[in-house]
Each structure stands twice: as C-alpha cells, then as structure tokens.
Design a protein around this motif. Structure first.
Motif, PDB file in Angstrom:
ATOM      1  N   ALA A 155       0.840  -1.198   0.000  1.00 40.61           N
ATOM      2  CA  ALA A 155       0.000   0.000   0.000  1.00 40.61           C
ATOM      3  C   ALA A 155       0.871   1.242   0.000  1.00 40.61           C
ATOM      4  N   SER A 156       1.183   1.720  -1.192  1.00 34.80           N
ATOM      5  CA  SER A 156       1.815   3.029  -1.290  1.00 34.80           C
ATOM      6  C   SER A 156       0.697   4.080  -1.256  1.00 34.80           C
ATOM      7  N   SER A 157       0.896   5.230  -1.862  1.00 35.18           N
ATOM      8  CA  SER A 157      -0.078   6.301  -1.690  1.00 35.18           C
ATOM      9  C   SER A 157       0.171   7.402  -2.700  1.00 35.18           C
ATOM     10  N   ILE A 158      -0.872   8.190  -2.952  1.00 35.80           N
ATOM     11  CA  ILE A 158      -0.700   9.425  -3.708  1.00 35.80           C
ATOM     12  C   ILE A 158       0.336  10.311  -3.026  1.00 35.80           C
ATOM     13  N   GLY A 159       0.463  10.165  -1.687  1.00 36.12           N
ATOM     14  CA  GLY A 159       1.417  10.965  -0.936  1.00 36.12           C
ATOM     15  C   GLY A 159       2.869  10.655  -1.248  1.00 36.12           C
ATOM     16  N   ALA A 160       3.134   9.549  -1.928  1.00 31.51           N
ATOM     17  CA  ALA A 160       4.516   9.229  -2.304  1.00 31.51           C
ATOM     18  C   ALA A 160       5.010  10.097  -3.447  1.00 31.51           C
ATOM     19  N   TYR A 161       4.091  10.708  -4.180  1.00 28.57           N
ATOM     20  CA  TYR A 161       4.492  11.459  -5.369  1.00 28.57           C
ATOM     21  C   TYR A 161       5.106  12.814  -5.022  1.00 28.57           C
ATOM     22  N   SER A 162       6.029  13.224  -5.869  1.00 25.36           N
ATOM     23  CA  SER A 162       6.575  14.576  -5.814  1.00 25.36           C
ATOM     24  C   SER A 162       5.480  15.575  -6.177  1.00 25.36           C
ATOM     25  N   PRO A 163       5.672  16.861  -5.838  1.00 25.65           N
ATOM     26  CA  PRO A 163       4.665  17.866  -6.227  1.00 25.65           C
ATOM     27  C   PRO A 163       4.334  17.790  -7.705  1.00 25.65           C
ATOM     28  N   GLY A 164       3.070  18.062  -8.014  1.00 26.20           N
ATOM     29  CA  GLY A 164       2.579  17.905  -9.374  1.00 26.20           C
ATOM     30  C   GLY A 164       3.081  18.959 -10.329  1.00 26.20           C
ATOM     31  N   PRO A 165       2.859  18.748 -11.619  1.00 24.42           N
ATOM     32  CA  PRO A 165       3.311  19.710 -12.635  1.00 24.42           C
ATOM     33  C   PRO A 165       2.551  21.025 -12.525  1.00 24.42           C
ATOM     34  N   ASP A 166       3.194  22.091 -12.959  1.00 25.12           N
ATOM     35  CA  ASP A 166       2.599  23.426 -12.844  1.00 25.12           C
ATOM     36  C   ASP A 166       1.313  23.569 -13.645  1.00 25.12           C
ATOM     37  N   ASP A 167       1.188  22.820 -14.737  1.00 25.39           N
ATOM     38  CA  ASP A 167      -0.009  22.959 -15.561  1.00 25.39           C
ATOM     39  C   ASP A 167      -1.192  22.144 -15.046  1.00 25.39           C
ATOM     40  N   GLY A 168      -0.992  21.386 -13.945  1.00 26.49           N
ATOM     41  CA  GLY A 168      -2.086  20.663 -13.322  1.00 26.49           C
ATOM     42  C   GLY A 168      -2.567  19.430 -14.048  1.00 26.49           C
ATOM     43  N   ARG A 169      -1.831  18.972 -15.054  1.00 22.28           N
ATOM     44  CA  ARG A 169      -2.272  17.789 -15.795  1.00 22.28           C
ATOM     45  C   ARG A 169      -2.139  16.539 -14.924  1.00 22.28           C
ATOM     46  N   PRO A 170      -3.027  15.565 -15.077  1.00 24.78           N
ATOM     47  CA  PRO A 170      -2.901  14.309 -14.336  1.00 24.78           C
ATOM     48  C   PRO A 170      -1.629  13.567 -14.732  1.00 24.78           C
ATOM     49  N   VAL A 171      -1.032  12.894 -13.769  1.00 24.69           N
ATOM     50  CA  VAL A 171       0.222  12.187 -14.017  1.00 24.69           C
ATOM     51  C   VAL A 171      -0.002  10.686 -13.929  1.00 24.69           C
ATOM     52  N   ASP A 172       0.827   9.933 -14.664  1.00 22.42           N
ATOM     53  CA  ASP A 172       0.750   8.481 -14.569  1.00 22.42           C
ATOM     54  C   ASP A 172       1.794   7.985 -13.574  1.00 22.42           C
ATOM     55  N   GLU A 173       2.010   6.682 -13.544  1.00 25.26           N
ATOM     56  CA  GLU A 173       2.871   6.067 -12.538  1.00 25.26           C
ATOM     57  C   GLU A 173       4.359   6.376 -12.734  1.00 25.26           C
ATOM     58  N   SER A 174       4.717   7.006 -13.851  1.00 29.43           N
ATOM     59  CA  SER A 174       6.118   7.355 -14.079  1.00 29.43           C
ATOM     60  C   SER A 174       6.523   8.664 -13.394  1.00 29.43           C
ATOM     61  N   TRP A 175       5.554   9.389 -12.833  1.00 29.70           N
ATOM     62  CA  TRP A 175       5.887  10.649 -12.152  1.00 29.70           C
ATOM     63  C   TRP A 175       6.778  10.345 -10.944  1.00 29.70           C
ATOM     64  N   PRO A 176       7.767  11.200 -10.646  1.00 32.84           N
ATOM     65  CA  PRO A 176       8.696  10.918  -9.543  1.00 32.84           C
ATOM     66  C   PRO A 176       7.986  10.716  -8.206  1.00 32.84           C
ATOM     67  N   THR A 177       8.522   9.795  -7.416  1.00 31.61           N
ATOM     68  CA  THR A 177       7.950   9.497  -6.098  1.00 31.61           C
ATOM     69  C   THR A 177       8.956   9.860  -5.011  1.00 31.61           C
ATOM     70  N   HIS A 178       9.190  11.169  -4.871  1.00 35.32           N
ATOM     71  CA  HIS A 178      10.087  11.648  -3.822  1.00 35.32           C
ATOM     72  C   HIS A 178       9.325  12.292  -2.678  1.00 35.32           C
ATOM     73  N   GLY A 179       7.990  12.302  -2.758  1.00 32.60           N
ATOM     74  CA  GLY A 179       7.180  12.818  -1.673  1.00 32.60           C
ATOM     75  C   GLY A 179       7.394  14.295  -1.428  1.00 32.60           C
ATOM     76  N   TRP A 180       6.822  14.766  -0.302  1.00 36.63           N
ATOM     77  CA  TRP A 180       7.050  16.127   0.171  1.00 36.63           C
ATOM     78  C   TRP A 180       7.866  16.023   1.452  1.00 36.63           C
ATOM     79  N   PRO A 181       9.056  16.632   1.518  1.00 36.23           N
ATOM     80  CA  PRO A 181       9.960  16.382   2.649  1.00 36.23           C
ATOM     81  C   PRO A 181       9.474  16.926   3.983  1.00 36.23           C
ATOM     82  N   GLY A 182       8.488  17.810   3.967  1.00 36.94           N
ATOM     83  CA  GLY A 182       8.059  18.444   5.206  1.00 36.94           C
ATOM     84  C   GLY A 182       7.028  17.685   6.011  1.00 36.94           C
ATOM     85  N   ALA A 183       6.597  16.521   5.549  1.00 35.48           N
ATOM     86  CA  ALA A 183       5.578  15.749   6.269  1.00 35.48           C
ATOM     87  C   ALA A 183       6.068  14.323   6.467  1.00 35.48           C
ATOM     88  N   ALA A 184       5.883  13.795   7.664  1.00 37.38           N
ATOM     89  CA  ALA A 184       6.354  12.446   7.958  1.00 37.38           C
ATOM     90  C   ALA A 184       5.693  11.418   7.049  1.00 37.38           C
TER      91      ALA A 184
END
Length: 341
Positions: free
Chosen positions: A112-141
C-alpha cells in the motif's frame, strides 16, 4: 491461493480482507493486526502480530500460513509529535515485512503506497501516470515515509526478481465505517462529529489551492484483490472522478464557503498542532496542497478495475459516517458513538 493481510483491521484492511474472501480463487485469508478484533467476516481468520522491529517473526507467520501473497497495509499515523516512532513502524516495520516475504518465499507482495509518495505535481495541473517521480514532500512524515519505501522497493525488486511486487497508490480513501477513526487521526476532539450533517454547519473554509482526489475504500479493495490474483507488477494509481474541492464538500453539507488563504490556514493549523489540539501537522497540509492529480488508466487497462462509485459519493459516505459516529468492531475503527455511550 492463500493470502495474508497486514493492518487488516483498519480502513483499507477491513475492506480488503472482505474482498479477498469473496474471491473463489482465494482459499484462505489471514488478517493480522496488533490487536485481535471482534469483527466476524466469513472466510477470514485473525492473528495477532506487531510489525515493529523485534516484535514478531513475520517470516514464521507468513510461512506458517502458507502465504502465496502478502498484502501489506499496516501503517501508523500517530503520534505526529514523535516522527521517530512512526518511522520505526512505517519504514523499519515495512522493510521487515518485505524481507520476511523473501525469507518465507512468498510469491506476491502487494504494498500500500499512496498518492502521498508522489513529488509535487506539474505546474499545468495535468494528471500524471505512474512514471511521475515518487520523492514525496519532505516536510511531512507521512509523505517522507511513503517515498522512502518506494526507494527501498526499487532495490528490493532487483534483488528478488522471482517475487511479483505490486505497489498501489490510491488517493484519499473514504467509507462510512472508517469515519470515526479518520476524525481521530486527522482532526481530533475539536471536530464535533454530531454536528457534521447537512444544514447544521453554516460555512466551511475554502483553502486557496486545495483540491483533492478521493476513492471509496471498497473500490480500492477491489483493486487490491485484482492485484493479488492477476499476473501484474509495478505501480498503479487508484482514483475516482471527479476532482474535489471544498465547494464540493460544502455542497454536500448545504453550507457556504469562506475563502481562506493557504498561509492563514497553515498558521492556524500549526498553532493548533503545537498545542496538541489537532493531530494533523502543518507539513501535511503543505503536502496536500502540492499533490499531483493522478491518472488511473493503467489500473483500468491491466487490473480491469473501475470504481463503482464517484469520489463525491465516497465523501458523502464519510460525512454520513461522521454524523453517525460510525465505525466497525475493530480497535482502530471503534465508533465514536460507543465512546459516548
């Protein structure tokens, strides 16, 4: 096929074990959790085991159950003021589960991974597939932990190519029976659950830039079932339409919205969190504001999966559960109404 599910008594777990038990190709479902529940689900057995390092020999548990597949759902959200404690359970404990699968020669691991694993989304707001980077947001546990496990599994897959590893990355999961637990995890006692019903709240804050995707937990459980029985590998996004915002939630509650700048919302949340009034951290709000929108096309094509209810309907079920103080007969999902009885 024999399947073991960790974290089987929580929001996702109770739906996943039910979905697995209903599949005729699965002959045995063992749900494990730190505390044995009173909940009875036909076809599901329960066992007590703690995934924290040193607490249980998980390889022995998996081998003793004859597990062909392990679905790893166990996760600890609190204490948010002690990130070392959550890291120990969520990261070190999860690594222990993965390595126990290898030692027990489990054929399939569904994590069970999560949408929370993904890096911040693209500036244009387009939906991303599973190839989008999964570096998360460093400020939340939560997002740090989910992202770290993605990196660990990258290496784990390379060293254990004989094991089929699947990662499911769902959006926010809601169902009526988990509403009391989610209120305790994220809002704490300040949210008056008896007042959460249409027509009782005059206004809701609409945080600028806040939009989110959701999914009914039972629909997510069907994706977990499919990941167990189908010969698939790799990551899958799980979301339902439409994309939601606070105007949608306000509409369900027949309330109006009051604009609230994101900075002001964060300041209020930070103050409440520091005073231990709410469990949710300001870093979690930062992460949610930066989440990408997900494209679930791969799940549709390879898992044969489509959600049966909309994201709006999933949130409506959650709202109904809040007002009812709903829950299930497991320690994590204990209903709020029982505490007040």
């Amino acid at each position: 096929m024999r399947v073991v599910v960790t974290g089987a008594t929580g929001n996702a777990g109770t739906s996943v074990v039910r979905a697995l038990a209903a599949d005729r190709t699965i002959t045995d479902v063992l749900g494990i959790a730190r505390r044995r529940p009173d909940l009875r689900i036909p076809g599901v057995r329960w066992a007590e085991a703690d995934i924290d390092p040193g607490r249980a020999d998980l390889a022995e548990v998996f081998a003793g159950a004859g597990a062909d597949a392990v679905v790893h759902l166990a996760w600890r959200f609190r204490p948010t003021h002690d990130p070392v404690a959550t890291w120990r359970t969520n990261v070190l404990g999860s690594i222990g589960v993965f390595e126990a699968c290898a030692r027990a020669r489990v054929h399939t691991l569904v994590h069970a991974s999560s949408i929370g694993a993904y890096s911040p989304g693209p500036d244009d707001g387009r939906p991303v597939d599973e190839s989008w980077p999964t570096h998360g947001w460093p400020g939340a546990a939560y997002t740090r932990e989910k992202a770290y496990l993605e990196r660990y599994l990258d290496g784990f897959q390379l060293t254990h190519p004989q094991m089929r590893v699947v990662r499911l990355r769902p959006a926010f999961l809601f169902k009526e029976g988990a509403a009391s637990e989610q209120r305790r995890i994220f809002a704490g006692p300040l949210l008056p659950w008896r007042l959460i019903r249409p027509g009782l709240l005059p206004a809701l804050p609409a945080v600028s830039g806040l939009r989110f995707q959701a999914l009914h937990t039972d629909d997510a459980a069907e994706a977990y079932r499919a990941a167990v029985v189908r010969p698939v590998r790799g990551p899958f996004n799980l979301v339902a339409d439409p994309v939601l915002d606070m105007a949608t939630v306000a509409g369900l509650l027949r309330s109006r919205t009051v604009p609230l700048p994101a900075g002001a919302a964060r300041a209020v949340l930070a103050a409440a969190w520091r005073m231990h009034l709410v469990p949710a951290t300001p870093g979690l709000l930062d992460a949610v504001l930066r989440l990408p929108l997900l494209d679930a096309g791969r799940a549709r094509d390879e898992l044969g999966w489509t959600p049966s209810v909309t994201a709006t309907e999933a949130v409506a079920a959650f709202i109904e559960g809040l007002h009812l103080g709903a829950g299930l007969d497991t320690p994590p999902l204990a209903p709020a109404r029982a505490a007040r009885a």
